[in-house]
Design a protein around this motif. Structure first.
Motif, PDB file in Angstrom:
ATOM      1  N   UNK A   1      11.761   8.938  -0.238  1.00  0.00           N
ATOM      2  CA  UNK A   1      10.872   9.353   0.841  1.00  0.00           C
ATOM      3  C   UNK A   1       9.681  10.090   0.231  1.00  0.00           C
ATOM      4  N   UNK A   2       8.480   9.750   0.710  1.00  0.00           N
ATOM      5  CA  UNK A   2       7.283  10.380   0.148  1.00  0.00           C
ATOM      6  C   UNK A   2       7.221  11.842   0.594  1.00  0.00           C
ATOM      7  N   UNK A   3       6.942  12.732  -0.348  1.00  0.00           N
ATOM      8  CA  UNK A   3       6.791  14.152  -0.009  1.00  0.00           C
ATOM      9  C   UNK A   3       5.304  14.491   0.075  1.00  0.00           C
ATOM     10  N   UNK A   4       4.970  15.548   0.841  1.00  0.00           N
ATOM     11  CA  UNK A   4       3.552  15.915   0.944  1.00  0.00           C
ATOM     12  C   UNK A   4       2.872  16.088  -0.415  1.00  0.00           C
ATOM     13  N   UNK A   5       3.611  16.565  -1.415  1.00  0.00           N
ATOM     14  CA  UNK A   5       2.899  16.788  -2.682  1.00  0.00           C
ATOM     15  C   UNK A   5       2.645  15.503  -3.471  1.00  0.00           C
ATOM     16  N   UNK A   6       3.146  14.385  -2.971  1.00  0.00           N
ATOM     17  CA  UNK A   6       2.918  13.120  -3.668  1.00  0.00           C
ATOM     18  C   UNK A   6       1.741  12.308  -3.125  1.00  0.00           C
ATOM     19  N   UNK A   7       1.060  12.840  -2.112  1.00  0.00           N
ATOM     20  CA  UNK A   7      -0.089  12.107  -1.559  1.00  0.00           C
ATOM     21  C   UNK A   7      -1.225  13.072  -1.204  1.00  0.00           C
ATOM     22  N   UNK A   8      -2.421  12.509  -1.119  1.00  0.00           N
ATOM     23  CA  UNK A   8      -3.558  13.264  -0.584  1.00  0.00           C
ATOM     24  C   UNK A   8      -4.024  12.535   0.669  1.00  0.00           C
TER      25      UNK A   8
ATOM     26  N   UNK B   1       0.787  -1.228   0.000  1.00  0.00           N
ATOM     27  CA  UNK B   1       0.000   0.000   0.000  1.00  0.00           C
ATOM     28  C   UNK B   1       0.816   1.274   0.000  1.00  0.00           C
ATOM     29  N   UNK B   2       0.109   2.392   0.101  1.00  0.00           N
ATOM     30  CA  UNK B   2       0.690   3.713  -0.160  1.00  0.00           C
ATOM     31  C   UNK B   2       1.895   4.055   0.727  1.00  0.00           C
ATOM     32  N   UNK B   3       1.873   3.654   1.990  1.00  0.00           N
ATOM     33  CA  UNK B   3       2.985   4.018   2.871  1.00  0.00           C
ATOM     34  C   UNK B   3       4.244   3.172   2.659  1.00  0.00           C
ATOM     35  N   UNK B   4       4.106   2.111   1.902  1.00  0.00           N
ATOM     36  CA  UNK B   4       5.162   1.127   1.642  1.00  0.00           C
ATOM     37  C   UNK B   4       6.499   1.343   2.348  1.00  0.00           C
ATOM     38  N   UNK B   5       6.553   0.892   3.572  1.00  0.00           N
ATOM     39  CA  UNK B   5       7.803   1.007   4.327  1.00  0.00           C
ATOM     40  C   UNK B   5       8.860   0.081   3.737  1.00  0.00           C
TER      41      UNK B   5
ATOM     42  N   UNK C   1      -9.552   7.136   7.943  1.00  0.00           N
ATOM     43  CA  UNK C   1      -8.624   7.998   7.194  1.00  0.00           C
ATOM     44  C   UNK C   1      -7.633   7.141   6.433  1.00  0.00           C
ATOM     45  N   UNK C   2      -7.166   7.656   5.312  1.00  0.00           N
ATOM     46  CA  UNK C   2      -6.216   6.905   4.473  1.00  0.00           C
ATOM     47  C   UNK C   2      -5.521   7.869   3.530  1.00  0.00           C
ATOM     48  N   UNK C   3      -4.329   7.529   3.096  1.00  0.00           N
ATOM     49  CA  UNK C   3      -3.645   8.338   2.087  1.00  0.00           C
ATOM     50  C   UNK C   3      -3.958   7.809   0.690  1.00  0.00           C
ATOM     51  N   UNK C   4      -3.859   8.706  -0.295  1.00  0.00           N
ATOM     52  CA  UNK C   4      -3.996   8.329  -1.701  1.00  0.00           C
ATOM     53  C   UNK C   4      -2.715   8.768  -2.418  1.00  0.00           C
ATOM     54  N   UNK C   5      -2.076   7.879  -3.180  1.00  0.00           N
ATOM     55  CA  UNK C   5      -0.904   8.322  -3.945  1.00  0.00           C
ATOM     56  C   UNK C   5      -1.331   9.354  -4.993  1.00  0.00           C
TER      57      UNK C   5
ATOM     58  N   UNK D   1     -27.268  -0.352   2.509  1.00  0.00           N
ATOM     59  CA  UNK D   1     -27.977   0.247   3.641  1.00  0.00           C
ATOM     60  C   UNK D   1     -27.186   1.370   4.288  1.00  0.00           C
ATOM     61  N   UNK D   2     -26.336   1.991   3.516  1.00  0.00           N
ATOM     62  CA  UNK D   2     -25.539   3.087   4.084  1.00  0.00           C
ATOM     63  C   UNK D   2     -25.020   3.988   2.976  1.00  0.00           C
ATOM     64  N   UNK D   3     -24.540   5.145   3.421  1.00  0.00           N
ATOM     65  CA  UNK D   3     -23.953   6.105   2.484  1.00  0.00           C
ATOM     66  C   UNK D   3     -22.543   6.418   2.955  1.00  0.00           C
ATOM     67  N   UNK D   4     -21.580   6.376   2.022  1.00  0.00           N
ATOM     68  CA  UNK D   4     -20.205   6.761   2.352  1.00  0.00           C
ATOM     69  C   UNK D   4     -19.986   8.171   1.850  1.00  0.00           C
ATOM     70  N   UNK D   5     -19.479   9.033   2.731  1.00  0.00           N
ATOM     71  CA  UNK D   5     -19.180  10.401   2.314  1.00  0.00           C
ATOM     72  C   UNK D   5     -17.798  10.777   2.824  1.00  0.00           C
ATOM     73  N   UNK D   6     -17.029  11.442   1.981  1.00  0.00           N
ATOM     74  CA  UNK D   6     -15.680  11.803   2.422  1.00  0.00           C
ATOM     75  C   UNK D   6     -15.042  12.800   1.482  1.00  0.00           C
ATOM     76  N   UNK D   7     -13.774  13.046   1.723  1.00  0.00           N
ATOM     77  CA  UNK D   7     -13.033  13.949   0.843  1.00  0.00           C
ATOM     78  C   UNK D   7     -11.541  13.677   0.970  1.00  0.00           C
ATOM     79  N   UNK D   8     -10.835  14.121  -0.060  1.00  0.00           N
ATOM     80  CA  UNK D   8      -9.376  14.004  -0.039  1.00  0.00           C
ATOM     81  C   UNK D   8      -8.773  15.332  -0.442  1.00  0.00           C
TER      82      UNK D   8
END
Ligand SMILES: Cc1cc2nc3c(=O)[nH]c(=O)nc-3n(C[C@H](O)[C@H](O)[C@H](O)COP(=O)(O)OP(=O)(O)OC[C@H]3O[C@@H](n4cnc5c(N)ncnc54)[C@H](O)[C@@H]3O)c2cc1C
Ligand code: SF4
Ligand code: SF4
Lengths: 91, 432
Positions: free
Chosen positions: B172-179, B158-162, B275-279, B228-235
């Motif tokens: 090293x992942x930089x802030x501009x490479x993930x949401x 996954x995204x954090x790939x240690x 919560x989760x990161x997106x590449x 039976x549910x609604x998912x709502x979120x943002x990145x």
């Protein structure tokens, strides 16, 4: 709804040691304390009196944002051990 | 050393790892999938919807057997200002053709069951701490408790790939490479969902929210209907989060209050917050994908097409191609970097790298113009419709003239020119 109510909905199996280890000396020097602002689970709080970062690691959602954003690039970030930490029942 | 040895070890039971695992198991190779969560999906979050064709390629039976929530028949793009909204909606009745909403915990678990049935071994509750190297070759993994050895390791963590970081295959992942994304799931009776979104029990609706309260940032909101549910979120891009000192949870609270959105989740009971990161790095941030004894697939390799919320499909495909490469390597008994370079070739010939190449500059182009595209234009579009739909005693011509002039007088002309240039550059980038 405040963040504690949200976190209360989650299933946690807490580890006995913290998987988040900031560098105390760097945190003292750190200007932005950006981790205390951006964490979606409000894990970090700055204790001005003791000049120390409080880490409520039990609430961590394991997203990884704090590690990447840390001003001093010195936050040691790991996964909790053996399946511990948060469990998303939906995801 | 031979005791704990298997042909292939896969780290991570997300779409990439499971696709790799099932492909290897079907070819009668001995494969172990290691997962840090207590079950597959326990640590995973996404929007989201999976795509029918790419999923079928791995699980031909998934439409009949997998835990699917709803088949999406409508896709709404909702432009928001603080109080207004303008919606463009695309609707089709070909509902089993494109995408369906799923719940990761259920779906990932189902996928891993299929891999187990095909013969793969699965080890949950197991964190891989590091890779074991011997003379520059990856020969196994070290977990919390034990060491395991293999001919090949596929990193699908996954995204954090240690692990990719440990090998220095990735910088090293930089802030501009993930949401950074947050999401909430609200329980609602299925009939209420059907009524609110004009659906039946099997059909679903996807909404993307553009603009307020992310009107200065590279950010996007989303809503998916489940049974039976609604998912709502943002990145939101982590670089913008850093610059603007934002907390994504606060931004989500703002989004949910919007008069267009609040009624959609009204009376829902919060079931989960995550919560989760997106590449976000795209083509330019794809790391080195193979080395002696090792390959990287899925989010760990930054294979995500943000503009379309595509990630699971690229994870499935890259996992499958890594497995096919591993099968050949095992047949030839050659696990060298040279032998595994076939993986890179396969990816380049597939839509995975081709699509990421097509979109390689878009986010970079748009990012500096975020306040324009996510703040100014949603406002101008709402303004237009306000004039167009409002009946008052003023002559229309005057109103329209004033509106057109405002495009040139609201801001300095330079802003408009920059935006036009950005659009042309982006479109040319995609088409070239
Ligand atoms: C908010 C959001 C919305 C999205 N919406 C969509 C969408 O609508 N459609 C879509 O197709 N994609 C979407 N994506 C992207 C998609 O979720 C990912 O691209 C996809 O899950 C990547 O699959 P993966 O197998 O590479 O990684 P993951 O699914 O992240 O799986 C990695 C696995 O590895 C495990 N792991 C990590 N480290 C270790 C370790 N050291 N030891 C053992 N196990 C480990 C993790 O627990 C996890 O199970 C979205 C993503 C986000 C965050
Ligand atoms: S951002 Fe890094 S250095 Fe600053 S307080 Fe947080 S952990 Fe410490
Ligand atoms: S990993 Fe995410 S949730 Fe956990 S402390 Fe860091 S920012 Fe907060």
């Amino acid at each position: 709804m405040n963040i504690d109510d949200k976190l209360n909905k989650l299933k946690y199996n807490c580890d006995t040691v913290s998987h988040l280890n900031p560098c105390a000396a760097d945190c003292k020097e750190c200007k932005s304390k950006i981790c205390t602002i951006i964490c979606p689970a409000s894990v970090y709080e700055w204790d001005e009196e003791n000049r120390k970062l409080i880490v409520n690691y039990e609430n961590c959602l394991e997203c990884g944002a704090c590690k990447i954003i840390c001003e001093k690039k010195s936050l040691k970030w790991d996964y909790p051990r053996n399946g511990k930490g948060v469990t998303f029942k939906l995801g | 050393m031979e005791q704990n040895k298997i042909e292939v070890i896969i780290v991570g039971a997300g779409p990439a790892g499971i696709a790799a695992g099932i492909t290897l198991a079907r070819a009668n190779k001995k494969v172990l999938i290691v997962e840090r969560g207590s079950f597959a999906g326990a640590k995973n979050m996404f929007g989201g919807a999976i795509y029918v064709e790419p999923t079928k390629e791995i699980f031909p039976n998934f439409l009949e057997d997998a835990p699917i929530e709803r088949f999406n028949i409508e896709h709404r793009y909702v432009l928001l200002t603080k109080e207004q909204s303008t919606t463009i909606s695309y609707k089709t009745q070909e509902y089993t053709k494109n995408s369906c909403s799923i719940i990761r915990a259920k779906f990932d678990s189902w996928c891993v069951e299929q891999a187990k049935k095909a013969g793969a071994y699965f080890a949950p509750n197991t964190v891989v701490k590091s890779l074991i190297l011997d003379k520059g070759r990856v020969i196994g993994i070290k977990t919390d408790l034990e060491e395991y050895y293999s001919d090949i390791v596929i990193i699908a963590d996954g995204v954090n790939s240690l692990l990719a970081k440990q090998l220095e295959m990735r910088k090293t992942i930089k802030p501009k490479n993930v949401a950074l994304a947050v999401k909430e799931v609200y329980k609602l009776d299925k009939n209420i969902i059907n009524e609110r979104f004009n659906l039946n029990d099997n059909t679903g609706c996807v909404c993307e929210f553009i603009g307020y309260p992310m009107d200065k940032e590279l950010g996007l909101g989303f809503l998916y209907t489940n049974k039976n549910s609604i998912s709502i979120g943002l990145g939101i891009g982590l670089e913008d989060i850093k610059k603007q000192k934002l907390n994504v949870n606060d931004v989500l609270e703002e989004l949910k209050k919007h008069p267009t959105i609040a009624p959609l989740i009204k009376d829902g009971e919060l079931q989960e917050y995550s919560a989760h990161l997106i590449p976000e790095g795209g083509f330019k941030k794809i790391p080195k994908l193979y080395a002696n004894g090792v390959m990287i697939a899925g989010d760990a390799a930054m294979l995500v097409n943000n503009l379309h919320w595509e990630g699971t499909n690229l994870a499935f495909k890259s996992g499958k191609l890594a497995a096919e490469t591993a099968i050949e390597a095992l047949n030839n008994n050659d696990f060298s970097e040279n032998s595994l370079s076939l993986y890179q070739q396969k990816l380049e010939n597939s839509y995975v790298i081709k699509d990421l190449k097509t979109y390689k500059d878009i986010l970079n182009n748009i990012e500096p113009r975020s306040a324009s595209f996510f703040g100014y234009y949603p406002k101008k579009i709402a303004e237009f419709f306000k004039i167009f739909t409002t009946v008052n005693a003023k002559p229309k011509k005057q109103e329209f003239r004033k509106y057109i002039c405002s495009w040139f007088t609201d801001r300095s002309l330079r802003e408009l020119i920059c935006d036009i240039f950005t659009i042309i550059k982006s479109v040319m980038g995609v088409l070239k």
